[in-house]
Design a protein around this motif. Structure first.
Motif, PDB file in Angstrom:
ATOM      1  N   THR A 128      37.240  33.457  24.773  1.00  0.00           N
ATOM      2  CA  THR A 128      38.068  32.269  25.029  1.00  0.00           C
ATOM      3  C   THR A 128      38.583  32.242  26.464  1.00  0.00           C
ATOM      4  O   THR A 128      39.257  31.289  26.863  1.00  0.00           O
ATOM      5  CB  THR A 128      39.259  32.196  24.047  1.00  0.00           C
ATOM      6  OG1 THR A 128      40.045  33.395  24.170  1.00  0.00           O
ATOM      7  CG2 THR A 128      38.785  32.012  22.622  1.00  0.00           C
ATOM      8  N   GLY A 129      38.258  33.266  27.243  1.00  0.00           N
ATOM      9  CA  GLY A 129      38.716  33.321  28.631  1.00  0.00           C
ATOM     10  C   GLY A 129      38.131  32.225  29.508  1.00  0.00           C
ATOM     11  O   GLY A 129      38.852  31.596  30.283  1.00  0.00           O
ATOM     12  N   ASP A 130      36.830  31.980  29.407  1.00  0.00           N
ATOM     13  CA  ASP A 130      36.215  30.928  30.235  1.00  0.00           C
ATOM     14  C   ASP A 130      36.761  29.541  29.922  1.00  0.00           C
ATOM     15  O   ASP A 130      37.092  28.786  30.849  1.00  0.00           O
ATOM     16  CB  ASP A 130      34.693  30.952  30.106  1.00  0.00           C
ATOM     17  CG  ASP A 130      34.046  32.009  30.991  1.00  0.00           C
ATOM     18  OD1 ASP A 130      34.705  32.476  31.948  1.00  0.00           O
ATOM     19  OD2 ASP A 130      32.887  32.363  30.722  1.00  0.00           O
ATOM     20  N   PRO A 131      36.873  29.164  28.635  1.00  0.00           N
ATOM     21  CA  PRO A 131      37.489  27.860  28.357  1.00  0.00           C
ATOM     22  C   PRO A 131      38.925  27.768  28.883  1.00  0.00           C
ATOM     23  O   PRO A 131      39.349  26.713  29.359  1.00  0.00           O
ATOM     24  CB  PRO A 131      37.455  27.755  26.828  1.00  0.00           C
ATOM     25  CG  PRO A 131      36.346  28.652  26.396  1.00  0.00           C
ATOM     26  CD  PRO A 131      36.333  29.767  27.397  1.00  0.00           C
ATOM     27  N   ALA A 132      39.661  28.873  28.817  1.00  0.00           N
ATOM     28  CA  ALA A 132      41.028  28.876  29.352  1.00  0.00           C
ATOM     29  C   ALA A 132      41.008  28.698  30.862  1.00  0.00           C
ATOM     30  O   ALA A 132      41.844  27.979  31.428  1.00  0.00           O
ATOM     31  CB  ALA A 132      41.739  30.167  28.974  1.00  0.00           C
ATOM     32  N   GLU A 133      40.041  29.328  31.513  1.00  0.00           N
ATOM     33  CA  GLU A 133      39.919  29.209  32.960  1.00  0.00           C
ATOM     34  C   GLU A 133      39.706  27.757  33.376  1.00  0.00           C
ATOM     35  O   GLU A 133      40.302  27.277  34.345  1.00  0.00           O
ATOM     36  CB  GLU A 133      38.759  30.065  33.457  1.00  0.00           C
ATOM     37  CG  GLU A 133      38.510  29.962  34.941  1.00  0.00           C
ATOM     38  CD  GLU A 133      37.323  30.788  35.399  1.00  0.00           C
ATOM     39  OE1 GLU A 133      36.849  30.530  36.524  1.00  0.00           O
ATOM     40  OE2 GLU A 133      36.861  31.671  34.647  1.00  0.00           O
ATOM     41  N   HIS A 134      38.882  27.041  32.618  1.00  0.00           N
ATOM     42  CA  HIS A 134      38.604  25.641  32.960  1.00  0.00           C
ATOM     43  C   HIS A 134      39.851  24.773  32.838  1.00  0.00           C
ATOM     44  O   HIS A 134      39.991  23.794  33.563  1.00  0.00           O
ATOM     45  CB  HIS A 134      37.476  25.094  32.085  1.00  0.00           C
ATOM     46  CG  HIS A 134      36.167  25.778  32.326  1.00  0.00           C
ATOM     47  ND1 HIS A 134      35.539  25.814  33.547  1.00  0.00           N
ATOM     48  CD2 HIS A 134      35.369  26.490  31.487  1.00  0.00           C
ATOM     49  CE1 HIS A 134      34.417  26.491  33.460  1.00  0.00           C
ATOM     50  NE2 HIS A 134      34.291  26.929  32.220  1.00  0.00           N
ATOM     51  N   VAL A 135      40.761  25.143  31.956  1.00  0.00           N
ATOM     52  CA  VAL A 135      41.997  24.379  31.784  1.00  0.00           C
ATOM     53  C   VAL A 135      42.969  24.647  32.936  1.00  0.00           C
ATOM     54  O   VAL A 135      43.580  23.720  33.466  1.00  0.00           O
ATOM     55  CB  VAL A 135      42.669  24.714  30.426  1.00  0.00           C
ATOM     56  CG1 VAL A 135      44.042  24.084  30.323  1.00  0.00           C
ATOM     57  CG2 VAL A 135      41.784  24.261  29.269  1.00  0.00           C
ATOM     58  N   VAL A 136      43.096  25.919  33.346  1.00  0.00           N
ATOM     59  CA  VAL A 136      44.141  26.269  34.316  1.00  0.00           C
ATOM     60  C   VAL A 136      43.682  26.268  35.767  1.00  0.00           C
ATOM     61  O   VAL A 136      44.523  26.312  36.666  1.00  0.00           O
ATOM     62  CB  VAL A 136      44.768  27.650  33.989  1.00  0.00           C
ATOM     63  CG1 VAL A 136      45.373  27.647  32.609  1.00  0.00           C
ATOM     64  CG2 VAL A 136      43.784  28.777  34.157  1.00  0.00           C
ATOM     65  N   GLN A 137      42.382  26.190  36.023  1.00  0.00           N
ATOM     66  CA  GLN A 137      41.903  26.335  37.403  1.00  0.00           C
ATOM     67  C   GLN A 137      42.396  25.232  38.337  1.00  0.00           C
ATOM     68  O   GLN A 137      42.497  25.449  39.535  1.00  0.00           O
ATOM     69  CB  GLN A 137      40.388  26.449  37.449  1.00  0.00           C
ATOM     70  CG  GLN A 137      39.637  25.215  37.058  1.00  0.00           C
ATOM     71  CD  GLN A 137      38.141  25.474  37.003  1.00  0.00           C
ATOM     72  OE1 GLN A 137      37.668  26.568  37.303  1.00  0.00           O
ATOM     73  NE2 GLN A 137      37.398  24.468  36.618  1.00  0.00           N
TER      74      GLN A 137
END
Length: 133
Positions: free
Chosen positions: A57-66
């Motif tokens: 779930t790290g990559d999807p989280a990255e797309h939200v916070v980047q």
């Protein structure tokens, strides 16, 4: 729920799984209980399995916070790198634990070397995942 929310929900499993596993292992040593020792090892296996979705779930989280102004690319990259190191350590713990349980199935006792190796991996994994958090 978005990717960051899923990541925040799931990423506590490796941290708390290792804490509880280490505490149960400590209790098994104090009480000299093989049942508690097996419970600690089972917690390590469950933690290893739960670490996979936490990592995924790290990559999807990255797309939200980047795109957020308070989050830098360096922070994201560092968190990702430490997350990968945590994943490797905890999955190694899971594999070593399964191997120890498998090898001890006939005799009913898990070797001290296997238990101590798992304990060392759990401690390393805990410090890595704590740093990642």
């Amino acid at each position: 729920m978005n990717g960051a929310q899923w990541h925040l929900l799931i990423n506590h499993l490796p941290v708390f799984g290792l804490i509880f596993g280490l505490l149960v292992e400590l209790a098994s040593r104090i009480r000299k209980s093989e049942e508690l020792q097996r419970a600690a090892l089972a917690l390590f296996v469950v933690t290893a399995l739960g670490t996979i979705p936490a990592y995924m779930t790290g990559d999807p989280a990255e797309h939200v916070v980047q795109g957020m102004p308070e989050v830098s690319r360096d922070q994201i990259d560092s968190h990702s790198d430490w997350g990968t190191a945590s994943l490797v350590a905890i999955e190694a713990l899971g594999a070593a634990t399964l191997a120890g349980l498998f090898l001890g199935r006939k005799s009913g006792a898990i070797s001290a070397l296997a238990v101590n190796g798992c304990l060392a991996l759990a401690i390393v994994g805990f410090f890595l995942v704590a740093w990642t958090s």
